[in-house]
Each structure stands twice: as structure tokens, then as C-alpha cells.
Design an enzyme around this catalytic site. Structure first.
Site, PDB file in Angstrom:
ATOM      1  N   VAL A   1       0.847  -1.198   0.000  1.00  0.00           N
ATOM      2  CA  VAL A   1       0.000   0.000   0.000  1.00  0.00           C
ATOM      3  C   VAL A   1       0.879   1.243   0.000  1.00  0.00           C
ATOM      4  O   VAL A   1       1.947   1.251   0.599  1.00  0.00           O
ATOM      5  CB  VAL A   1      -0.844   0.045   1.292  1.00  0.00           C
TER       6      VAL A   1
ATOM      7  N   LYS B   1       9.989   6.573  -5.075  1.00  0.00           N
ATOM      8  CA  LYS B   1      10.174   7.611  -4.048  1.00  0.00           C
ATOM      9  C   LYS B   1      11.661   7.845  -3.757  1.00  0.00           C
ATOM     10  O   LYS B   1      12.054   8.123  -2.621  1.00  0.00           O
ATOM     11  CB  LYS B   1       9.420   7.250  -2.763  1.00  0.00           C
TER      12      LYS B   1
ATOM     13  N   GLY C   1     -28.323 -31.980  22.789  1.00  0.00           N
ATOM     14  CA  GLY C   1     -29.442 -31.943  23.735  1.00  0.00           C
ATOM     15  C   GLY C   1     -30.803 -31.821  23.062  1.00  0.00           C
ATOM     16  O   GLY C   1     -31.830 -31.722  23.740  1.00  0.00           O
TER      17      GLY C   1
ATOM     18  N   SER D   1     -23.877 -32.466  13.338  1.00  0.00           N
ATOM     19  CA  SER D   1     -23.582 -32.090  11.946  1.00  0.00           C
ATOM     20  C   SER D   1     -24.046 -30.665  11.637  1.00  0.00           C
ATOM     21  O   SER D   1     -25.010 -30.459  10.910  1.00  0.00           O
ATOM     22  CB  SER D   1     -24.162 -33.095  10.947  1.00  0.00           C
TER      23      SER D   1
END
Lengths: 630, 300
Positions: A33, A166, A470, A541
Site C-alpha cells: 500500500v 520515491k 441436547g 452435523s
């Protein structure tokens, strides 16, 4: 600007003729970047006089309004066209730009540097011949420099221009430039590029972009544009074998059956012998049909329609190839995968793989190692997160014709698609077929499933119970099995807890292990159904993908999904094994319903609302439904 | 064997894309806007499936404000190629008499084009729509994929585009979702003109210079195509030799003064032009990032 200097004595036809014979260089700019990629491209377009007056006027206005150069021309704004990009001053997605010089035509893909958008960088690189890799002279070689270099080498980009940008901010010091080049060269040596050329530049000021800069008298090489104009590109050798993936079967009437597609390598002439893969059938090319009349021969990149001398059954995804050197056929491969999705890649989960026009189911059977892009070190991995790169074994549900990626991009490059979201979630390249895919064959067995089930006087099937912990799955499944047994049916119940004591005792509860757990259960159930049994499974599952994967192993009407629908609050209240309590206390990680999701079935064959039916009533209903199904 | 010229390579790539859509989607349609890009796209599609007929219909989302010569040309093309053309005009727009003069270019374009397009796609259940847009036209178009994914509301999310590697296009959709496909993505304006010349593709005569009645308004030369155009005080249509570089709704498309009467002239003129093609399009100049916004809302 204009494409030509004004008042040139212009012979349009001559100009166009010359223009048509120019080679096209496809390139990308990449790097980290803020290292000035968009600025570089903007500068390139500006300096090479490729901007129209109205575009320049817009740029001037935009630079004053949202520019980052204090009102002076901000070249990045020429390419960063999305509102969100201007907001954040970063590039999000690939922008494609077109320009030409007297020597060449260029298609530039300006790709994002931000790690989050690595997938867009790979998108740009996949069709590129050359990459301009930008480095901020103040920062030197960064992780993204290495990642992008590695991705470039992975998709077969051959040439790198190392743009040390640069330079003005480091006083154009030769030593800074040389240090960076040296560091990069020692990293890139292992990536196998055909060439790496380094240029010191300052994109913002235009140094060494078009003309040699006075600021860098110590640099004797060409400017960027000069280099791009001159670099030699190796075309794939013209004696590469003929490959024609069939894209569409053209059947306008009973007398015409043509196979439309694009020649991805080699050439073909009328009368040439061909082989169709994966079937292996042979014939000869009868006609090469185009709207502009039949051709005697055709070559790489041409989109044509072939007809054959024999009536063969060929469909989309088959490959018509040279009969002397046909591609190999296999269903298991070693491949390198780049993962591009927020949801991690899980081995064992089924995805779609698209290679050319061929789409098949695929599972990643094994992550051999992930690659650390900084050190090129091999790491062990159980799943792949966004932007991870890994060498994997993959297994397709059918054999396909392929060539290794290094020999042929079109025959060995693939994308992975998620089966539920339909998003493109990964990309990869085939290295080679695994030996075992050619060595393991189906053994023919004389006693069939039909024979075995007739002996038992029953129609075998798999009852797949799913629901929260459960919810009552095991209780109800147990009652169902007892009732079936009493009716003289041959059954077997695979229970989640029981299986984890034996077959699956090596698996934990991470997403990756849950996927593998279900895969094994599905495969074992398949063997048992094949044996003629009525099989019951009771597993949470939690993921739709795996239930779908299990379903696909069975014939229609053989897989019955039974959703034991119990609200989380009710299941948690019951908490027969005390697991919810532990999970809430933070002692149990990855617990479904608490810190791991449950994806409820959308179209279960049987839906049991356990708040309305008792376990016995539910079992009665299920038994009635399965015995009366047809 | 000689390698393919630049233009033949573009042609083959586009044919590949068009065939891919037909092979992978349920109910494709080609958006036909009668301009030069549409003409090239249609020509490529006819080539892609030869000798079979075009395996999908064309759709013209009509605003009622196209040049009269465009309507005539459309009918001629339908007849010549025996095309299955569907024309859709947003009935709500008609009821409210939406037009570019009273409602301005943005409302007109939104109601008659964007909303009209969405209505038509939903009405016919099209899941893929070819469009003739090119990446060199405009900055946000430069960012668009060849297969551009749209959600159930036809919205484009530029931050979340599908990675598009090699020639592998992912056309898989969930119910309600759709894609826009741009087979001319990699073509430039010069490529289009060269191809039209090379293949002798018929185009609307408005592209060639001829004396036409125009008024100068807000810096554009607007052709007075019929008596629906209200003249402002002091405006008097003048006969000037003009042509169009791009064609849209006539009150929103500026002409350029020109004497180019042949394709050769046009190409020469465009090679020397100092302004971009879309400079004459009023709708591009509504606001910064306006094309992107239109696209997010479902404009093609």
C-alpha cells in the site's frame, strides 16, 4: 492529447496496419500500500500523452478537491475511480488501463496493495506477462513485496521490473537503491523469474518513467517506458500439442454437430487425427467452421467450431486434443492453492472446481504444507485462512484431462467455488497427478446392493438425524431403531459419542475436524447402506455443506435428513451431559450454538418439532414415514 | 502459423465469453442499445454461434427519447437477422411523462433506464445480461469484472467482486441473483472503429457527418430531433455538419462538428481528437463518481 501529433500527414490505413501488427504486453503493477502504483500509472498515461483534454480537466478539478498533493496534479486519481478508494486513498480493485506507443500496445492492471484485497491482485496477475513491483525506497522489501512476488511466480509471470520508487525522498542515493536491489535479488532467486530488472524512480516527479532522469546519473539502464517497449516476450512454443476444451455443443439441426471452443495451445488442420479426453475416443477433424467460412487450419487463441469425421458423444468440459500427445487424465492431484475467502478452507469439505469449461466436485484431502511468504518456510496447517497459500492434495469426483500448469495455464489453472454461496473462494495450479489416482481402481464385486437388500426384505437407507446438542437426536434415533428392529428390519445406529471413542478418536472439535468427522461417518454409512442396512446417524452435523456432501454419496430417496428442531434455550435447559454449562463457563471451545454456528436444514425430509412431540411420538412418525416412502 | 493480430485476438476473447454465458446460465439476454458497441457485440454473438441462430433474445430498454434514426435502424437489424427483440419502456415513467427536459438527466436516466432495466430483467426472469460497456470509457467501468455479479436487488458491490482469474468465469447464481457480462471489456474506442471497418458492420447513420439542425446548450450541440424539444428563448436551430461519437437519448447526447462521412474519416478524426468519447454524454457529468453510483443501483 490525441493519439497522433496534430497535422501529421496521416495515412489512416497505413497507421492501422502498423497498429495491428504491434505486440500486446499485458502487465500489472503490484507491491505494498502507498508505494505509488496508481501514481505511476497515472504518470505513465499523462507523460505518454494518452489523456484527453476533458479527462485532464477533470483530473485538475479532482486534484484540487480531493487530491493528496496540495492541489497539484494527483495522478493516482486517474485510476482510483471508486468513491470508496478516494475516501480512503487506497486501491480496492483492479483497474484496467489501455495505452499504446509506436512499438507496443499495453494493457495495465493496476492491482491493490492492501493485504485484504490480495485476491484482486492475483486476478490481475493471472493474465500478465510482466509485473512492475513497486518498492518504497524508504521502506525496502516488505511482506507484501514478497507475497506479491511469490504470487506472480505462482501464476507464471515471467518478468519483474523492480521499481524502487520515491527515490526523491532518499536524496537519490545510489547506495539505498543497491541495498534494496540486493535484498530483493536474494529473495527472488528461489522464485524462478526469467528476468528481474531494477529501476530507480520517483513516480510523483516523473524520474526515469519516460526519460532518463538527471537525478540518477549513476543509473545507466533504460527508463521504464523504454524498457517496457523493448523487453522480449517468449510466446508459448508453436509446437505445443493441440488442446481444445469443448465449451459448447452446437446443434442447430440434425445434420450439424459442432464443438465450439477456444484453442488454448497448438494448432489443428482439417484431417488431423484427434483424441477426446477423458473418454479416449478417436476421430479426425472434418471441418473447422467459422462464420467467415471454413478454415483449413487454426491455431492458439482462435475461437472456432470443430466437426469430426465420426459421431462421438462429446459434451462441454471434454477436451479434444492431438492424438499423438494427448493430455493425461486423473482425478487426484497435487496443487498449490491461494485461498481468497473470509471463511477458511477446510479439508474434507466439498467445493466446486472449475478448470476450463469443466466443473466438478472436489475435496481438499490433505494440506501438505502452508507457505510462509516471508521465509518460504513450510508450515503445518489444518485449515487455510484468507490469503494463505498452500500445497495440497485434491480429489475430484471424476477424472479430467489436464496438463501441469507450468506447461499450460488453461489446462492446469483452476478456481474453487463455494457450493452454498457460489462465490469464487480460491484459485490454484495443478502440479501433477497423484500416482494413486492411476493405481487404485474400483474392484468389481458380484453380489450387489440390490441382492443384499433383497435378502433382507428391505430397502436400505440412511436416516441422518441433525440438531443441537441436547435436542433429543440420540434418544429418538434409539427409539426408531428399536421399533424397526421389532418389525424385523436390519439396522445399525452410529452415534456421535460412540464413534468418537473408536473410528474418530483422533478428531477434535475444530471446524476442520468436524468436517472430517462427518466425512468419515458418511463414508462408513455408505458402506453399511451398500450392505443393505437401514442406517441411523445421530450427529449435530452443524454445517449445511457437510450434510450436502453426505447426501451426494447416496442415491435419491436413500438419504433422509431428519431435523430434530429444538430451540437453543430448551436444549440448554435440558443439558443432559452438562456441556452447555461448561461451554458457557468458557471451559469448552467451539461448542455448537454457543461459539460455533448451527446451520439449520432448509429442506429436511422429516422435520420434528420437539417442543410439540414427545420422543415416542416423534419415533412413531419417523418409522411410519420411512416405511411408507417410495 | 502467424500469431493473431490484436483485433482478431480481442474478437476470439469476446466470442469465448459470449459462449461461456450461454453454456452456464439459464436465461441470458443481450442488452441492445443500438449504438456502435451494441452493433459490434451483436456481430460477435452472431459469429459465436454460427451456424446456429442466436440462442438468446435481445432487450432494448427504451426511454422514448432515442434519435428517430436509431429506431429505424433497430427495426432494420431485427428484420435482417430475424432477431427476437424485446422492447421495454417503464410504464410508470410513461404514466408520469418522465422526460429529460422537465425532470433532468438524472431522474430521466434513473427512471427510464435503471428502473426500466430492472423491471424488464425481473419480468422475463433473465439471469444474465450482456452489455456493451468497455473499460476504457470511464473510471468506474475500468474497475469492473467481465462477469459482474449483482444481488437480488440488482446491486453492484465494487468492494466485493468475484476474483476473475485466467479465462475462468464463475457464473453460478443463487435464485434471484444475476450477472451483467461485458464481452467488450478489453476493447478501446479505436478497436471498435477498426473492427467496424474491418468487418463492414452496419451502424446508425448518425455516426457519419451530415447537416443537422442543432442548438448550442450548456456547451453541447444538441440536435433537435423532433418537436418535443422545447426551445429556450433566443434559441434557433442551426444547420451544421455534425456527427455523433456516442449515441444515447437525443437531448442528452452532444454532437461534434465534423465533415467525416466515411469510416476512414471517422477513424482519422478520432486519432486526432483531443476530447474523450464520453465527453458528449451529459449523464456522465452529473456528479463525481456518478457512473459508479448508477451502477450500484442497477444501471448496466
Amino acid at each position: 492529447m490525441s493519439l497522433l501529433p496534430e497535422n501529421t500527414a496521416l495515412n489512416v490505413q497505413e497507421y492501422l496496419q502498423k497498429h495491428q501488427q504491434k505486440t500486446t504486453l499485458r502487465l500489472i503493477t503490484c507491491g505494498s500500500v502507498d508505494d505509488g502504483k496508481s501514481t505511476l500509472i497515472g504518470r505513465l498515461l499523462y507523460e505518454s500523452k494518452q489523456l484527453f483534454d476533458d479527462q485532464l480537466a477533470t483530473l485538475e478539478a479532482d486534484s484540487k478537491r480531493v487530491g493528496t498533493q496540495g492541489g497539484a496534479l494527483d495522478f493516482a486519481l486517474l485510476v482510483d475511480g471508486l468513491a470508496a478508494e478516494r475516501e480512503q486513498g487506497i486501491t480496492i480493485d483492479v483497474a484496467y488501463r489501455y495505452f499504446s506507443t509506436d512499438e507496443r500496445q499495453f494493457i495495465i492492471a493496476d492491482t491493490p496493495g492492501h493485504e485484504q484485497y490480495t485476491r484482486n491482485m492475483v486476478t490481475g496477475a493471472s493474465n500478465a506477462d510482466l509485473a512492475i513491483l513497486l518498492i518504497d525506497a524508504r521502506k525496502g522489501v516488505l511482506t507484501q513485496t514478497r507475497r506479491h512476488s511469490f504470487l506472480c511466480s505462482l501464476v507464471g509471470v515471467k518478468h519483474i521490473v523492480l521499481a524502487v520508487n520515491k527515490m526523491d525522498l532518499v536524496d537519490y542515493q545510489q547506495s539505498v537503491f543497491e541495498r534494496i536491489v540486493e535484498a530483493y535479488q536474494s529473495f527472488a532467486a528461489q522464485l524462478g523469474f526469467a528476468s528481474v530488472h531494477a529501476i530507480p524512480m520517483a513516480a510523483l516527479r516523473g524520474d526515469n518513467i519516460i526519460d532518463a532522469s538527471k537525478q540518477t546519473p549513476w543509473y545507466k539502464g533504460p527508463s521504464l517506458l523504454t524498457y517496457l517497449n523493448r523487453i522480449k516476450l517468449e510466446e508459448q512454443s508453436s509446437d505445443a500439442p493441440f488442446r481444445f476444451p469443448v465449451q459448447w455443443v452446437n446443434r442447430p439441426n440434425l445434420d450439424f454437430r459442432g464443438f465450439a471452443g477456444t484453442i488454448v495451445s497448438g494448432k489443428i488442420s482439417v484431417g488431423d487425427p484427434i483424441k477426446v479426453l477423458p473418454s479416449g475416443k478417436q476421430s479426425r477433424v472434418a471441418r473447422i467452421v467459422t462464420a467467415d467460412g471454413d478454415l483449413a487450419s487454426a491455431g492458439k487463441h482462435q475461437a472456432v467450431t470443430l466437426t469430426l469425421a465420426d459421431e462421438l458423444d462429446i459434451s462441454r468440459g471434454d477436451v479434444i486434443a492431438s492424438s499423438e500427445s494427448p493430455p493425461a487424465v486423473a482425478d487426484q492431484f497435487e496443487a498449490t492453492i491461494v485461498w481468497m475467502d473470509e471463511h477458511p478452507l477446510l479439508p474434507g469439505r466439498q467445493y466446486l472446481i472449475k478448470i476450463g469449461p469443466n466443473t466438478s466436485n472436489v475435496t481438499i484431502t490433505d494440506i501438505k504444507h502452508q507457505i510462509n511468504v516471508n521465509t518460504m518456510e513450510h508450515l503445518a496447517a489444518k485449515k487455510l485462512e484468507l490469503n494463505a497459500i498452500a500445497v495440497c492434495n485434491i480429489n475430484l469426483d471424476r477424472a479430467i484431462a489436464f496438463d501441469p500448469y507450468l506447461q499450460n495455464r488453461d489446462m492446469g489453472g483452476f478456481i474453487l467455488i463455494d457450493k452454498l454461496s457460489n462465490n469464487t473462494v480460491g484459485a490454484g495450479t495443478i502440479q501433477f497427478a497423484l500416482r494413486r489416482s492411476q493405481n487404485i481402481h474400483w474392484q468389481h464385486i458380484d453380489v450387489s446392493k440390490k441382492a443384499r437388500s433383497e435378502l433382507k426384505h428391505q430397502q436400505p437407507c440412511l436416516l441422518w438425524f441433525t440438531g443441537l446438542s441436547g435436542a433429543g437426536k440420540s434418544t429418538i434415533a434409539n427409539l426408531v431403531e428399536k421399533k424397526l428392529h421389532a418389525l424385523g428390519k436390519h439396522t445399525y445406529l452410529l452415534d456421535g459419542d460412540n464413534v468418537r471413542h473408536g473410528l474418530n478418536k483422533d478428531l477434535g472439535f475444530t471446524d476442520a475436524d468436524r468436517v472430517e468427522n462427518i466425512r468419515r461417518i458418511a463414508e462408513v454409512s455408505k458402506l453399511m447402506v451398500d450392505a443393505g442396512l437401514i442406517v441411523l446417524t445421530a450427529f449435530i452435523s452443524p454445517f449445511r455443506s457437510e450434510r450436502r456432501m453426505a447426501r451426494q454419496l447416496f442415491a435419491d430417496n436413500e438419504f433422509l435428513e431428519i431435523f430434530i428442531d429444538t430451540p437453543l434455550a430448551v436444549a440448554e435447559q435440558r443439558d443432559p451431559k452438562g456441556l452447555y454449562k461448561k461451554a458457557r463457563a468458557g471451559q469448552l471451545k467451539n461448542f455448537t450454538g454457543i461459539d460455533s454456528p448451527y446451520e439449520a436444514p432448509e429442506q429436511a425430509e422429516i422435520h420434528i418439532d420437539s417442543t410439540k412431540l414427545s420422543a415416542t411420538e416423534a419415533a412413531d412418525l419417523i418409522v411410519e414415514k420411512i416405511l411408507n416412502r417410495r | 502459423m502467424m500469431s493473431l493480430s490484436h483485433i482478431r485476438r480481442l474478437e476470439a476473447e469476446s466470442i469465448h465469453i459470449i459462449r461461456e454465458v450461454v453454456a452456464e446460465t439459464r436465461h441470458p439476454v443481450m442488452l441492445y442499445s443500438i449504438g456502435k458497441d451494441s452493433a459490434v457485440m451483436l456481430h460477435l454473438a452472431l459469429k459465436a454461434f454460427y451456424p446456429a441462430r442466436l440462442p438468446f433474445p435481445l432487450l432494448h430498454v427504451d426511454t422514448r427519447w432515442k434519435f428517430r434514426e436509431m429506431y429505424a435502424f433497430r427495426e432494420e437489424m431485427v428484420k435482417r437477422h430475424d432477431l427476437d427483440l424485446r422492447v421495454h419502456i417503464n410504464p410508470e415513467g410513461v404514466a408520469q411523462n418522465i422526460n429529460p427536459f422537465t425532470h433532468g438527466s438524472s431522474v430521466h436516466t434513473d427512471v427510464m433506464k435503471t428502473q426500466g432495466l430492472k423491471q424488464a430483467l425481473n419480468h422475463y426472469g433473465f439471469d444474465a445480461a450482456f452489455g456493451g460497456a468497455r473499460r476504457d470509457e470511464e473510471k468506474s467501468r475500468a474497475k469492473e469484472r467481465v462477469f459482474s455479479f449483482r444481488n437480488g436487488q440488482h446491486r453492484w458491490d465494487p468492494k466485493n467482486q468475484r476474483p476473475e482469474l485466467w479465462r475462468l468465469y464463475n457464473a453460478r447464481l443463487n435464485p434471484g441473483e444475476s450477472i451483467r457480462v461485458f464481452p467488450l471489456s478489453n476493447w478501446t474506442e479505436l478497436d471498435i472503429w477498426q473492427y467496424i471497418a474491418l468487418e463492414n458492420i452496419p451502424i446508425v447513420p448518425l455516426y457519419f457527418a451530415k447537416p443537422r439542425p442543432v442548438v448550442k446548450r450548456h456547451g453541447s450541440l444538441i440536435m433537435v430531433d423532433d418537436d418535443r424539444m422545447p426551445l429556450e428563448p433566443g434559441e434557433k436551430p442551426e444547420l451544421k455538419s455534425v456527427r455523433f461519437r456516442t449515441l444515447g437519448c437525443y437531448p442528452l447526447t452532444g454532437a461534434v462538428e465534423s465533415n467525416a462521412t466515411t469510416l476512414n474519416d471517422i477513424i482519422q478524426e478520432m486519432l486526432l481528437a483531443r476530447t474523450s468519447e464520453r465527453q458528449g454524454r451529459v449523464i456522465d457529468h452529473d456528479a463525481s463518481a456518478s457512473m459508479e453510483k448508477k451502477k450500484q443501483e442497477g444501471y448496466f
